[in-house]
Design a protein around this motif. Structure first.
Motif, short mmCIF file in Angstrom:
data_model
loop_
_atom_site.label_atom_id
_atom_site.label_comp_id
_atom_site.label_asym_id
_atom_site.label_seq_id
_atom_site.Cartn_x
_atom_site.Cartn_y
_atom_site.Cartn_z
N ALA A 1 0.87 -1.18 0.00
CA ALA A 1 0.00 0.00 0.00
C ALA A 1 0.90 1.22 0.00
CB ALA A 1 -0.89 -0.01 1.24
N GLN A 2 0.81 2.03 -1.06
CA GLN A 2 1.70 3.17 -1.21
C GLN A 2 1.10 4.49 -0.75
OE1 GLN A 2 5.04 2.84 -2.15
NE2 GLN A 2 4.44 0.72 -1.79
N ASN A 3 -0.19 4.51 -0.45
CA ASN A 3 -0.83 5.73 0.04
C ASN A 3 -1.95 5.33 0.99
OD1 ASN A 3 -3.23 5.13 -1.58
ND2 ASN A 3 -2.00 5.81 -3.33
N TYR A 4 -2.58 6.31 1.63
CA TYR A 4 -3.56 5.96 2.66
C TYR A 4 -4.79 5.26 2.07
CZ TYR A 4 -6.49 5.80 6.67
OH TYR A 4 -7.29 5.32 7.68
N LYS A 5 -5.21 5.62 0.88
CA LYS A 5 -6.37 4.96 0.28
C LYS A 5 -6.09 3.46 0.11
CE LYS A 5 -9.45 5.09 -3.74
NZ LYS A 5 -9.75 5.76 -5.04
N GLU A 6 -4.91 3.14 -0.36
CA GLU A 6 -4.54 1.73 -0.52
C GLU A 6 -4.37 1.05 0.83
OE1 GLU A 6 -1.06 1.59 -2.97
OE2 GLU A 6 -2.07 2.42 -4.73
N LEU A 7 -3.86 1.81 1.82
CA LEU A 7 -3.70 1.25 3.16
C LEU A 7 -5.06 0.92 3.76
CD1 LEU A 7 -1.93 0.54 5.63
CD2 LEU A 7 -2.26 2.90 6.40
N SER A 8 -6.03 1.80 3.58
CA SER A 8 -7.36 1.57 4.13
C SER A 8 -7.96 0.28 3.57
CB SER A 8 -8.27 2.76 3.79
OG SER A 8 -9.56 2.56 4.31
N ALA A 9 -7.77 0.06 2.28
CA ALA A 9 -8.28 -1.17 1.66
C ALA A 9 -7.54 -2.39 2.22
CB ALA A 9 -8.11 -1.10 0.15
N TRP A 10 -6.23 -2.25 2.39
CA TRP A 10 -5.41 -3.36 2.92
C TRP A 10 -5.82 -3.70 4.35
CZ3 TRP A 10 -1.95 -4.00 6.95
CH2 TRP A 10 -1.17 -5.16 6.90
N LEU A 11 -6.10 -2.69 5.15
CA LEU A 11 -6.52 -2.91 6.54
C LEU A 11 -7.81 -3.72 6.58
CD1 LEU A 11 -5.87 0.62 8.11
CD2 LEU A 11 -4.56 -1.46 8.55
N ASN A 12 -8.75 -3.36 5.74
CA ASN A 12 -10.04 -4.06 5.73
C ASN A 12 -9.92 -5.48 5.19
OD1 ASN A 12 -12.38 -2.22 6.60
ND2 ASN A 12 -11.16 -0.88 5.27
N GLN A 13 -8.95 -5.71 4.33
CA GLN A 13 -8.75 -7.05 3.78
C GLN A 13 -7.96 -7.97 4.73
OE1 GLN A 13 -6.72 -6.16 0.14
NE2 GLN A 13 -8.53 -5.18 -0.80
N ASN A 14 -7.30 -7.37 5.72
CA ASN A 14 -6.41 -8.15 6.59
C ASN A 14 -6.78 -8.06 8.07
OD1 ASN A 14 -3.89 -9.20 4.89
ND2 ASN A 14 -4.53 -7.22 4.07
N LYS A 15 -8.06 -7.89 8.35
CA LYS A 15 -8.50 -7.83 9.74
C LYS A 15 -8.10 -9.10 10.48
CE LYS A 15 -12.49 -4.81 8.91
NZ LYS A 15 -13.96 -4.68 8.96
N GLY A 16 -7.57 -8.90 11.68
CA GLY A 16 -7.12 -10.03 12.48
C GLY A 16 -5.69 -10.44 12.21
N LYS A 17 -5.05 -9.81 11.24
CA LYS A 17 -3.67 -10.18 10.88
C LYS A 17 -2.69 -9.01 11.01
CE LYS A 17 -5.51 -13.20 7.23
NZ LYS A 17 -5.47 -13.44 5.75
N ILE A 18 -3.18 -7.87 11.46
CA ILE A 18 -2.36 -6.65 11.44
C ILE A 18 -1.60 -6.47 12.75
CG2 ILE A 18 -2.41 -4.15 11.12
CD1 ILE A 18 -5.28 -4.70 9.81
N ASN A 19 -0.29 -6.24 12.64
CA ASN A 19 0.56 -5.99 13.81
C ASN A 19 0.91 -4.51 13.87
OD1 ASN A 19 0.76 -8.72 14.67
ND2 ASN A 19 2.22 -9.11 13.02
N LEU A 20 0.57 -3.89 14.98
CA LEU A 20 0.81 -2.46 15.19
C LEU A 20 1.83 -2.30 16.31
CD1 LEU A 20 -0.06 0.54 14.65
CD2 LEU A 20 -1.80 0.20 16.42
N GLY A 21 3.03 -1.83 15.97
CA GLY A 21 4.09 -1.71 16.96
C GLY A 21 4.02 -0.41 17.73
N ASN A 22 4.66 -0.40 18.90
CA ASN A 22 4.83 0.84 19.66
C ASN A 22 6.06 0.73 20.56
OD1 ASN A 22 4.06 -0.10 22.43
ND2 ASN A 22 2.03 -0.37 21.51
N ALA A 23 6.44 1.83 21.15
CA ALA A 23 7.67 1.88 21.95
C ALA A 23 7.45 1.45 23.40
CB ALA A 23 8.24 3.29 21.92
N GLY A 24 6.29 0.90 23.71
CA GLY A 24 5.99 0.46 25.07
C GLY A 24 4.68 1.05 25.55
#
Length: 323
Positions: free
Chosen positions: A131-154
């Motif tokens: 996904a190269q822009n937010y529109k593509e990211l939004s579609a990718w998020l909806n297609q990959n529910k339950g598989k997305i890893n969101l990192g943070n610094a703690g």
């Protein structure tokens, strides 16, 4: 009579200490790991404050852990003599909600010395994300529910808070992956071990510029003017209405630090905030130097109280804790 003499001697010693301050190196405690965005702000500020404080050595002491509470507690318990200071960010407003128990009180166990900067945040993804822009990211998020890893610094970090807001905004639950600092989280993002992270521009700008991560948007109300970030849309403009968050930094001393010592530190801080080299370094990373009334101690304290009121219900609703 002896008590009176002792009291006078103590007062005289205190006045003498204030007049000669600083006479030895100053420690600024950063309650996060070395190499992270807050650490960078602290090191740049220390260099800018050194000359106005008489070329004294200013040492950065990284004391990370428990949503910044370990380092913050260290300063709360330190001698109130001006030689141990705290540089912390929005965690000062979120700890009251994140911690089940706190060994200090944010609003009464510190002397507020002034705010430093506001740092925007950016939503970034691993370089292999399709996904190269937010529109593509939004579609990718909806297609990959339950598989997305969101990192943070703690837990309790700026990236954690931004991640909470992002999940809430898109109404998609993601697997949160907390790290012990921003540097290892960014390393894994660049290496493809996690998918996304929302972090401060002081940590992401260089990686975006080097194309080591994909940038999808900034968290400010208006686009940024920083060369590496000016082409990015705001997350509000791409559809996340009301999504606006910046991470501020402030300087603190232990409660009871003499007023004269506080005044010297505050004066040095104000000089540092006008230092061209400091401004240049911060602006290159997307940070905005504080020039409004929040530079002053009383307004700084009012602002933190308002931030506590803002963030407490958000954190409580998410049901997360740092301990």
């Amino acid at each position: 009579m002896k008590k009176v003499v002792l009291a006078i001697a103590t007062l005289a010693a205190g006045l003498a200490g204030a007049q000669t301050y600083p006479s030895k190196p100053i420690n600024i405690v950063v309650p996060f790991a070395a190499g992270g965005p807050t650490d960078r702000v602290a090191r740049d500020l220390a260099e800018a404050m050194r000359k106005p404080l008489g070329d004294v050595a200013i040492i950065i002491d990284n004391v990370a852990g428990a949503g910044s509470s370990i380092g913050t507690s260290k300063v709360a318990k330190a001698a109130p003599d001006g030689y141990t200071l705290l540089l912390n960010h929005i965690a000062m407003a979120t700890m009251p909600a994140l911690l089940r128990t706190m060994p200090f009180k944010v609003e009464s166990d510190f002397e507020y010395l002034g705010m430093i900067n506001d740092v925007p945040m950016t939503l970034v993804g691993r370089p292999s994300l399709p996904a190269q822009n937010y529109k593509e990211l939004s579609a990718w998020l909806n297609q990959n529910k339950g598989k997305i890893n969101l990192g943070n610094a703690g837990i309790g970090s700026a990236s954690h808070l931004c991640g909470l807001l992002f999940q809430n905004a898109v109404q998609i639950d993601m697997t949160t992956v907390p790290y012990k600092g921003t540097a290892p989280a960014m390393t894994d993002l660049m290496g493809g071990q996690i998918d996304l992270m929302c972090d401060q521009t002081t940590n992401t700008t260089q990686q975006i510029e080097a194309k080591k991560v994909i940038a999808y948007g900034v968290t400010t109300a208006k686009p940024l003017t920083t060369p590496a970030l000016k082409s990015l849309p705001t997350l509000q403009d791409v559809g996340l209405k009301g999504f606006e968050v910046t991470i501020w930094h402030g300087l603190y001393a232990p409660k009871g630090t003499p007023a004269d010592v506080q005044a010297k530190i505050h004066a040095a801080l104000k000089v540092a905030l006008k230092d061209p080299e400091f401004i240049k370094k911060q602006e290159a990373l997307g940070a905005v130097i504080i020039t409004d009334k929040r530079v002053d101690a009383a307004e700084h304290k009012k602002f933190v109280a308002a931030e506590i009121a803002k963030w407490t219900p958000i954190i409580k609703a998410a049901g997360v804790y740092a301990d």
